[in-house]
Design a protein around this motif. Structure first.
Motif, PDB file in Angstrom:
ATOM      1  N   VAL A  50       0.623  -0.823   0.154  1.00 58.81           N
ATOM      2  CA  VAL A  50      -0.070  -0.320   0.086  1.00 58.81           C
ATOM      3  C   VAL A  50       0.490   1.674  -0.353  1.00 58.81           C
ATOM      4  CG1 VAL A  50      -1.573   1.722   1.586  1.00 58.81           C
ATOM      5  CG2 VAL A  50      -1.716  -1.321   1.046  1.00 58.81           C
ATOM      6  N   VAL A  51       1.772   1.695   1.050  1.00 59.54           N
ATOM      7  CA  VAL A  51       2.638   2.220   0.799  1.00 59.54           C
ATOM      8  C   VAL A  51       3.777   2.800  -0.311  1.00 59.54           C
ATOM      9  CG1 VAL A  51       4.725   3.737   2.155  1.00 59.54           C
ATOM     10  CG2 VAL A  51       3.379   2.336   3.125  1.00 59.54           C
ATOM     11  N   LYS A  52       4.152   1.720  -1.198  1.00 61.63           N
ATOM     12  CA  LYS A  52       5.171   1.707  -2.034  1.00 61.63           C
ATOM     13  C   LYS A  52       3.991   1.826  -3.587  1.00 61.63           C
ATOM     14  CE  LYS A  52       8.590  -1.677  -1.080  1.00 61.63           C
ATOM     15  NZ  LYS A  52       9.170  -2.991  -1.826  1.00 61.63           N
ATOM     16  N   ALA A  53       2.563   1.353  -3.045  1.00 63.36           N
ATOM     17  CA  ALA A  53       1.836   2.191  -4.505  1.00 63.36           C
ATOM     18  C   ALA A  53       1.460   3.103  -4.168  1.00 63.36           C
ATOM     19  CB  ALA A  53       0.479   0.549  -4.318  1.00 63.36           C
ATOM     20  N   GLU A  54       1.502   4.302  -3.130  1.00 66.47           N
ATOM     21  CA  GLU A  54       1.062   5.741  -2.815  1.00 66.47           C
ATOM     22  C   GLU A  54       2.621   6.345  -3.467  1.00 66.47           C
ATOM     23  OE1 GLU A  54      -0.902   8.886  -1.901  1.00 66.47           O
ATOM     24  OE2 GLU A  54      -1.963   6.287  -1.895  1.00 66.47           O
TER      25      GLU A  54
END
Length: 121
Positions: free
Chosen positions: A76-80
């Motif tokens: 989730v963090v990497k996608a953001e």
């Protein structure tokens, strides 16, 4: 995709705008602006910004509101990060979970930018 080229500088300690020694607002540009934009996106909770309720990380819904899943949190963090204008790649990424505070700690993030420069976010 719109590229970030200029913005007002945000103090990394206070998360607020600040003035240069000459009394004018401090600014950032190019790769530094991209890095700052990544930091801003990671500190924004999904639904927090009234002009765009879809902006931000779903911290409560996907990461901190459930049993901690390291793979999900990281994705989730990497996608953001990767959805940030001007970011071409993540070159370094380190997070940990603090069980005592139930908080995800982003230790370091470095990204490649459209300006052929790596920047710490």
């Amino acid at each position: 995709m719109t590229s970030v080229r200029f913005g007002l500088a945000i103090d990394p300690v206070t998360d607020d705008l600040f003035l240069r020694s000459d009394g004018n607002l401090a600014t950032v540009s190019d790769a530094e602006a991209v890095g700052q934009h990544v930091r801003q996106r990671l500190t924004t909770f999904s639904g927090e910004w009234f002009l765009d309720k879809t902006a931000g990380v779903p911290w409560l819904d996907d990461i901190l509101g459930k049993a901690y899943d390291p793979a999900l949190a990281e994705s989730v963090v990497k996608a953001e990060i990767l959805n940030t204008d001007g970011v071409t790649e993540i070159t370094s990424f380190s997070v940990s979970f603090d069980k005592a505070t139930r908080g995800l700690i982003i230790k370091s993030v470095e990204v490649g930018t459209i300006f052929d420069t790596e920047v710490q976010a």
